[in-house]
Design a protein around this motif. Sequence first.
Motif, PDB file in Angstrom:
ATOM      1  N   ALA A   1       0.873  -1.179   0.000  1.00  0.00           N
ATOM      2  CA  ALA A   1       0.000   0.000   0.000  1.00  0.00           C
ATOM      3  C   ALA A   1       0.909   1.226   0.000  1.00  0.00           C
ATOM      4  N   LEU A   2       0.917   1.946  -1.118  1.00  0.00           N
ATOM      5  CA  LEU A   2       1.734   3.149  -1.244  1.00  0.00           C
ATOM      6  C   LEU A   2       0.846   4.348  -0.957  1.00  0.00           C
ATOM      7  N   VAL A   3       1.100   5.013   0.150  1.00  0.00           N
ATOM      8  CA  VAL A   3       0.285   6.132   0.613  1.00  0.00           C
ATOM      9  C   VAL A   3       0.993   7.428   0.236  1.00  0.00           C
ATOM     10  N   LEU A   4       0.367   8.228  -0.597  1.00  0.00           N
ATOM     11  CA  LEU A   4       0.968   9.459  -1.094  1.00  0.00           C
ATOM     12  C   LEU A   4       0.171  10.669  -0.619  1.00  0.00           C
ATOM     13  N   GLY A   5       0.845  11.585   0.077  1.00  0.00           N
ATOM     14  CA  GLY A   5       0.221  12.851   0.456  1.00  0.00           C
ATOM     15  C   GLY A   5      -0.906  12.714   1.452  1.00  0.00           C
ATOM     16  N   ALA A   6      -0.761  11.801   2.417  1.00  0.00           N
ATOM     17  CA  ALA A   6      -1.816  11.588   3.412  1.00  0.00           C
ATOM     18  C   ALA A   6      -1.213  11.105   4.716  1.00  0.00           C
ATOM     19  N   PRO A   7      -1.860  11.426   5.840  1.00  0.00           N
ATOM     20  CA  PRO A   7      -1.485  10.776   7.101  1.00  0.00           C
ATOM     21  C   PRO A   7      -1.861   9.304   7.063  1.00  0.00           C
ATOM     22  N   VAL A   8      -1.293   8.533   7.953  1.00  0.00           N
ATOM     23  CA  VAL A   8      -1.633   7.112   8.110  1.00  0.00           C
ATOM     24  C   VAL A   8      -2.173   6.906   9.517  1.00  0.00           C
ATOM     25  N   PHE A   9      -3.441   6.754   9.605  1.00  0.00           N
ATOM     26  CA  PHE A   9      -4.543   7.259   8.833  1.00  0.00           C
ATOM     27  C   PHE A   9      -5.378   8.118   9.764  1.00  0.00           C
ATOM     28  N   ARG A  10      -6.282   8.927   9.261  1.00  0.00           N
ATOM     29  CA  ARG A  10      -7.134   9.744  10.121  1.00  0.00           C
ATOM     30  C   ARG A  10      -8.432   8.979  10.378  1.00  0.00           C
ATOM     31  N   TYR A  11      -8.384   8.107  11.385  1.00  0.00           N
ATOM     32  CA  TYR A  11      -9.538   7.291  11.740  1.00  0.00           C
ATOM     33  C   TYR A  11     -10.604   8.142  12.426  1.00  0.00           C
ATOM     34  N   HIS A  12     -11.840   7.666  12.368  1.00  0.00           N
ATOM     35  CA  HIS A  12     -12.957   8.372  13.010  1.00  0.00           C
ATOM     36  C   HIS A  12     -13.702   7.409  13.918  1.00  0.00           C
ATOM     37  N   GLN A  13     -14.533   6.551  13.334  1.00  0.00           N
ATOM     38  CA  GLN A  13     -15.286   5.612  14.166  1.00  0.00           C
ATOM     39  C   GLN A  13     -14.352   4.544  14.734  1.00  0.00           C
ATOM     40  N   HIS A  14     -14.652   4.112  15.962  1.00  0.00           N
ATOM     41  CA  HIS A  14     -13.792   3.157  16.680  1.00  0.00           C
ATOM     42  C   HIS A  14     -14.092   1.747  16.193  1.00  0.00           C
ATOM     43  N   GLU A  15     -13.135   1.159  15.491  1.00  0.00           N
ATOM     44  CA  GLU A  15     -13.244  -0.207  14.991  1.00  0.00           C
ATOM     45  C   GLU A  15     -11.928  -0.929  15.273  1.00  0.00           C
ATOM     46  N   PRO A  16     -11.787  -1.506  16.429  1.00  0.00           N
ATOM     47  CA  PRO A  16     -10.516  -2.156  16.774  1.00  0.00           C
ATOM     48  C   PRO A  16     -10.172  -3.268  15.789  1.00  0.00           C
ATOM     49  N   GLY A  17      -8.886  -3.470  15.589  1.00  0.00           N
ATOM     50  CA  GLY A  17      -8.417  -4.522  14.696  1.00  0.00           C
ATOM     51  C   GLY A  17      -6.968  -4.297  14.330  1.00  0.00           C
ATOM     52  N   ARG A  18      -6.479  -5.106  13.401  1.00  0.00           N
ATOM     53  CA  ARG A  18      -5.126  -4.931  12.884  1.00  0.00           C
ATOM     54  C   ARG A  18      -5.059  -3.680  12.013  1.00  0.00           C
ATOM     55  N   TYR A  19      -3.932  -2.977  12.101  1.00  0.00           N
ATOM     56  CA  TYR A  19      -3.770  -1.810  11.241  1.00  0.00           C
ATOM     57  C   TYR A  19      -3.725  -2.214   9.771  1.00  0.00           C
ATOM     58  N   LEU A  20      -3.098  -3.347   9.477  1.00  0.00           N
ATOM     59  CA  LEU A  20      -2.930  -3.807   8.102  1.00  0.00           C
ATOM     60  C   LEU A  20      -3.188  -5.301   8.031  1.00  0.00           C
ATOM     61  N   PRO A  21      -3.603  -5.788   6.872  1.00  0.00           N
ATOM     62  CA  PRO A  21      -3.739  -7.241   6.734  1.00  0.00           C
ATOM     63  C   PRO A  21      -2.373  -7.930   6.773  1.00  0.00           C
ATOM     64  N   GLU A  22      -2.383  -9.175   7.077  1.00  0.00           N
ATOM     65  CA  GLU A  22      -1.152  -9.958   7.080  1.00  0.00           C
ATOM     66  C   GLU A  22      -0.512  -9.916   5.704  1.00  0.00           C
ATOM     67  N   GLY A  23       0.801  -9.627   5.666  1.00  0.00           N
ATOM     68  CA  GLY A  23       1.525  -9.632   4.400  1.00  0.00           C
ATOM     69  C   GLY A  23       1.483  -8.330   3.625  1.00  0.00           C
ATOM     70  N   THR A  24       0.906  -7.280   4.168  1.00  0.00           N
ATOM     71  CA  THR A  24       0.834  -5.997   3.476  1.00  0.00           C
ATOM     72  C   THR A  24       1.900  -5.051   4.011  1.00  0.00           C
ATOM     73  N   ARG A  25       2.737  -4.551   3.127  1.00  0.00           N
ATOM     74  CA  ARG A  25       3.723  -3.516   3.477  1.00  0.00           C
ATOM     75  C   ARG A  25       3.119  -2.156   3.161  1.00  0.00           C
ATOM     76  N   LEU A  26       3.235  -1.231   4.083  1.00  0.00           N
ATOM     77  CA  LEU A  26       2.749   0.131   3.855  1.00  0.00           C
ATOM     78  C   LEU A  26       3.940   1.083   3.813  1.00  0.00           C
ATOM     79  N   VAL A  27       3.968   1.920   2.776  1.00  0.00           N
ATOM     80  CA  VAL A  27       4.999   2.935   2.636  1.00  0.00           C
ATOM     81  C   VAL A  27       4.300   4.279   2.434  1.00  0.00           C
ATOM     82  N   GLN A  28       4.616   5.215   3.293  1.00  0.00           N
ATOM     83  CA  GLN A  28       4.017   6.552   3.259  1.00  0.00           C
ATOM     84  C   GLN A  28       5.026   7.550   2.701  1.00  0.00           C
ATOM     85  N   VAL A  29       4.564   8.367   1.749  1.00  0.00           N
ATOM     86  CA  VAL A  29       5.371   9.459   1.219  1.00  0.00           C
ATOM     87  C   VAL A  29       4.621  10.755   1.476  1.00  0.00           C
ATOM     88  N   THR A  30       5.230  11.639   2.248  1.00  0.00           N
ATOM     89  CA  THR A  30       4.571  12.889   2.602  1.00  0.00           C
ATOM     90  C   THR A  30       5.625  13.949   2.864  1.00  0.00           C
TER      91      THR A  30
END
Length: 525
Positions: free
Chosen positions: A269-298
């Motif tokens: 998941a390549l995140v461009l120009g955004a925070p990681v992440f601006r959550y609103h409603q409370h939904e507990p769980g894993r931040y990312l699915p198993e096996g997903t790499r997240l890279v943020q560019v900001t």
Amino acid sequence: MATVREIAHHFLQRHGLTTIFGNPGSNELPFLRGLPAGIDYVLGLHEGAVLGMADGFAQVTGRPALVSLHAAAGSGNAMGALTNAVYARSPLVLMAGQQVRTVVGMEGMLANVDPTQLMRPLVGWAGEPTCAEDVPRSLAQAVFEAELRRRPTYLSVPYDDWDTEASPNAAMIVERRVRRSATPGEDDLRALAGWVNTAKHPALVLGGDIDSAGLFDRSVALAEHLDAPTWVAPSSFRLPFPNRHPLFRGVLPAGIASVSSALDGHDLALVLGAPVFRYHQHEPGRYLPEGTRLVQVTDDAEAAARAPVGEALVADPGMVIEALLKRCTGKVAGEHRYLPAPEPPVGEVALHPEQVFAALRDTQPADTTYVVESTATNVAWWRQMDLRRGGSYFFPAAGGLGFGLPAAVGAAIGNPGRPIVGVIGDGSANYGITALWTAAQRGLPVTFVILRNGTYGALRWFAELLEVGTVPGVDIPGLDFAAIATGYGVPGHTVSTVDELRTALAAPTDGPRLFQVDTTLTTPE
């Protein structure tokens, strides 16, 4: 010898801050005396509306805007609207009048006690000059801090400073320039391109900063080059990607578990120009699915630092996009044909919001800028709209009510060559209603569409989400926005049918107009 005020006016002109949004109090009058002819003072009737107008102006122009506020009370009135400007990263310079220096310590009437703390932690920088001679430098710092941080700043100035004779050195501040470069390093680009090239199922997540930086079309080019499914980051305040593009997957839901579910199946998941992440409603769980790499560019170092997961590269997203287009292997894909909107459902008692949005889509020019503040209808909005240009969509970045009406006015002032439509819920409209007066006084050709369902729809949805049952304070019957608008000088009309709405929207206008439309209740998701 020039006065402090004259140096300040010259600095503002030299740096392009020639539009001042304000609602003056007694402390501000000495600064306003003798404003040069090239400076436009935009009067608003409430500080919240004033700041909202400046926010809209700064977002559509990409330039800093000066906001003239009264001392503590007036500044306090603007703080609700300030939250939206902070998360939109709008470079606003808030300048408030202060009592004369000899009275501040005694807490005389209209003294701003401890002004540098008043607007924190919202503003990125706050200051009050230590002496009159320091006013020009402090004003320059407020402007440069806003530009460099892309965050509002706050400056309190005792009003007896303005008539003080400036020092010979003060004029040197006028010619100062401060620039910032965030060029990514070669090693970072090589690694990032390698991750993208080796990913089997990459996805893009784009934030509002992409549109703010004028990268709307380049984001499309990158998505098509990679043939990557593309989401908009949760709680986004702008649209960075065309919503009817076949690669568009929608706006990510603002809950931890929902985001993880949406990204399931993607190894990058390549995140461009955004925070990681601006959550609103409370939904507990894993931040990312198993096996997903997240890279943020900001280019927002604070957003990179506070992210709870993934790797971050603090750099100019535009430079990274261009580098990836050159370094990454293009995927073979068919023609990207934009998808048609579905037929809108028909409301039984009142119009369904989708009917209203379909009418806007079909009657308004393709380059229309929409300022939207109708939280409970966002699903209906994305189902019907067809937005293919940058700068087409603006939303309150912090969810603070009162953004829509003023921001539409500010957008019209900042970009007079583009059609502006404000789509506002009846709950939201009350918070910024005085902006209608400014639109009327300036004859701005803004179309306001008020969706009236007689309730705070988002609150009803949240009541169900939180399982709190029936709660008070969610219904707002008895409001006639057509009459209210007419009282402020904006022609107001009540529209009841789809045919009436389409005919009204298609009619040309050379000034502001408001249409009140009764709609059925929908939910944000």
